[in-house]
Design a protein around this motif. Structure first.
Motif, PDB file in Angstrom:
ATOM      1  N   THR A  84       0.695  -1.177   0.047  1.00  0.00           N
ATOM      2  CA  THR A  84      -0.095  -0.172   0.014  1.00  0.00           C
ATOM      3  C   THR A  84       0.794   1.091  -0.014  1.00  0.00           C
ATOM      4  O   THR A  84       1.582   1.429   0.998  1.00  0.00           O
ATOM      5  CB  THR A  84      -0.892   0.102   1.208  1.00  0.00           C
ATOM      6  N   HIS A  94       3.049  11.107  -7.507  1.00  0.00           N
ATOM      7  CA  HIS A  94       2.830   9.917  -8.211  1.00  0.00           C
ATOM      8  C   HIS A  94       3.870   8.652  -7.741  1.00  0.00           C
ATOM      9  O   HIS A  94       4.877   9.125  -7.084  1.00  0.00           O
ATOM     10  CB  HIS A  94       3.211  10.095  -9.863  1.00  0.00           C
ATOM     11  N   ARG A  96       5.973   5.503  -9.364  1.00  0.00           N
ATOM     12  CA  ARG A  96       6.047   4.779 -10.927  1.00  0.00           C
ATOM     13  C   ARG A  96       7.027   3.698 -10.397  1.00  0.00           C
ATOM     14  O   ARG A  96       8.070   4.047  -9.772  1.00  0.00           O
ATOM     15  CB  ARG A  96       6.905   5.833 -11.626  1.00  0.00           C
ATOM     16  N   PHE A 113       4.003  -0.335 -12.871  1.00  0.00           N
ATOM     17  CA  PHE A 113       2.895   0.375 -12.674  1.00  0.00           C
ATOM     18  C   PHE A 113       2.963   1.776 -12.314  1.00  0.00           C
ATOM     19  O   PHE A 113       4.117   2.283 -12.116  1.00  0.00           O
ATOM     20  CB  PHE A 113       2.438  -0.332 -11.073  1.00  0.00           C
ATOM     21  N   GLU A 114       2.020   2.539 -12.340  1.00  0.00           N
ATOM     22  CA  GLU A 114       1.961   3.912 -12.061  1.00  0.00           C
ATOM     23  C   GLU A 114       0.571   4.199 -11.252  1.00  0.00           C
ATOM     24  O   GLU A 114      -0.498   3.832 -11.671  1.00  0.00           O
ATOM     25  CB  GLU A 114       1.895   4.827 -13.453  1.00  0.00           C
ATOM     26  N   LEU A 115       1.002   4.871 -10.305  1.00  0.00           N
ATOM     27  CA  LEU A 115      -0.275   5.737  -9.441  1.00  0.00           C
ATOM     28  C   LEU A 115      -0.179   6.996  -9.293  1.00  0.00           C
ATOM     29  O   LEU A 115       0.812   7.715  -9.564  1.00  0.00           O
ATOM     30  CB  LEU A 115       0.000   4.673  -8.102  1.00  0.00           C
ATOM     31  N   ARG A 116      -1.532   7.582  -8.842  1.00  0.00           N
ATOM     32  CA  ARG A 116      -1.524   8.892  -8.621  1.00  0.00           C
ATOM     33  C   ARG A 116      -1.972   9.296  -7.304  1.00  0.00           C
ATOM     34  O   ARG A 116      -3.260   8.649  -7.049  1.00  0.00           O
ATOM     35  CB  ARG A 116      -2.160   9.718  -9.716  1.00  0.00           C
ATOM     36  N   LEU A 117      -1.466   9.864  -6.288  1.00  0.00           N
ATOM     37  CA  LEU A 117      -1.877  10.043  -5.032  1.00  0.00           C
ATOM     38  C   LEU A 117      -1.955  11.526  -4.742  1.00  0.00           C
ATOM     39  O   LEU A 117      -1.004  12.330  -4.765  1.00  0.00           O
ATOM     40  CB  LEU A 117      -0.809   9.389  -4.130  1.00  0.00           C
ATOM     41  N   SER A 128      -4.228   6.700  -0.723  1.00  0.00           N
ATOM     42  CA  SER A 128      -3.257   5.451  -0.638  1.00  0.00           C
ATOM     43  C   SER A 128      -3.862   4.497  -1.962  1.00  0.00           C
ATOM     44  O   SER A 128      -4.981   4.804  -2.389  1.00  0.00           O
ATOM     45  CB  SER A 128      -3.495   4.742   0.517  1.00  0.00           C
ATOM     46  N   ALA A 129      -3.027   3.886  -2.399  1.00  0.00           N
ATOM     47  CA  ALA A 129      -3.477   2.775  -3.525  1.00  0.00           C
ATOM     48  C   ALA A 129      -2.386   1.435  -3.307  1.00  0.00           C
ATOM     49  O   ALA A 129      -1.348   1.736  -2.771  1.00  0.00           O
ATOM     50  CB  ALA A 129      -3.094   3.419  -4.736  1.00  0.00           C
ATOM     51  N   GLU A 130      -3.057   0.400  -3.838  1.00  0.00           N
ATOM     52  CA  GLU A 130      -2.252  -0.870  -3.467  1.00  0.00           C
ATOM     53  C   GLU A 130      -2.116  -1.504  -4.792  1.00  0.00           C
ATOM     54  O   GLU A 130      -2.513  -1.545  -5.831  1.00  0.00           O
ATOM     55  CB  GLU A 130      -3.331  -1.932  -2.913  1.00  0.00           C
ATOM     56  N   VAL A 131      -0.747  -2.255  -4.713  1.00  0.00           N
ATOM     57  CA  VAL A 131      -0.024  -3.033  -5.770  1.00  0.00           C
ATOM     58  C   VAL A 131       0.024  -4.320  -5.350  1.00  0.00           C
ATOM     59  O   VAL A 131       0.835  -4.495  -4.196  1.00  0.00           O
ATOM     60  CB  VAL A 131       1.049  -2.138  -6.434  1.00  0.00           C
TER      61      VAL A 131
END
Length: 219
Positions: A84, A94, A96, A113-117, A128-131
């Motif tokens: 997380t 971000h 990356r 993977f790429e996320l934006r927080l 938050s974001a999970e991978v």
């Protein structure tokens, strides 16, 4: 009856002794280019016999973005682990994640993977974001908005993979005795280095110099 019990005990001991003799403990101290202990280096030991224990159980971990840093900066996590990512700063980040080192040049390598927080708002929970880490190997973390932000995850398929502490030391137990190769991976390593051949005895202590010059991190 006593003879039967004694025979059974001797047979059991004969079975266990070879296993016990193979349960070696290895301590590896990694040094940077300046000769000082190198923290956050990932040490991987691979027995020449090909012996490999069961894959470690996946875990749940948290990596935060705080004060323009990934915390922790380096993580070793088993394959299948869930991470997380949480932004504790008040501005947007971000995440990356791309294969580290030469693996990033392999056409068959997964894109990552790429996320934006969003930044943390007063009185609200941080974004938050999970991978899920489903492939073994090294992953370099970065942020599109802040180029100085870097983190590192080593996704391991063996428990004989440990990150060095502040003293540059990694300790592993339960390895088989005999010939093995020791590999060192670091986030600030420019090129992959050739593994070092070693002979593992019941208690083995190694000191491995590298050409890694770690970057200075924000306080």
């Amino acid at each position: 009856m006593k003879r039967t019990n004694t025979s059974a005990w001797l047979m059991a001991a004969a079975t266990l002794l070879p296993l016990a003799a193979q349960a070696a403990t290895v301590q590896v101290t990694v040094l940077g280019r300046d000769g000082k202990p190198l923290a956050d280096a990932v040490v991987v030991i691979e027995p020449a016999s090909g012996a490999k224990p069961a894959e470690p159980t996946p875990v749940s971990a948290v990596i935060s973005q705080q004060k323009m840093q990934f915390v922790p900066a380096t993580s070793v996590l088993p394959v299948g682990s869930r991470v997380t990512f949480t932004n504790l700063d008040t501005w947007e980040h971000h995440v990356r994640g791309v294969p580290a080192g030469l693996a990033s040049l392999n056409p068959g390598t997964q894109p990552g993977f790429e996320l934006r927080l969003d930044g943390r708002a007063e009185g609200k929970s941080p974004a938050s974001a999970e991978v899920t880490l489903d492939k073994a190997g090294a992953v370099q973390l970065g942020c599109h908005l802040h180029g100085s932000m870097r983190g590192f995850i080593f996704v391991a398929d063996s428990p004989w993979t440990v990150v060095t502490d502040a003293n540059g030391t990694a300790t592993m137990q339960g390895l088989p005795e005999g010939a093995a190769k020791v590999r060192v991976v670091h986030a600030d390593q420019l090129l992959e280095v050739t593994p070092v051949a070693v002979n593992i005895t019941p208690v083995t202590a190694l000191s491995l110099p590298t050409q890694v010059q770690p970057r200075r991190r924000r306080p």
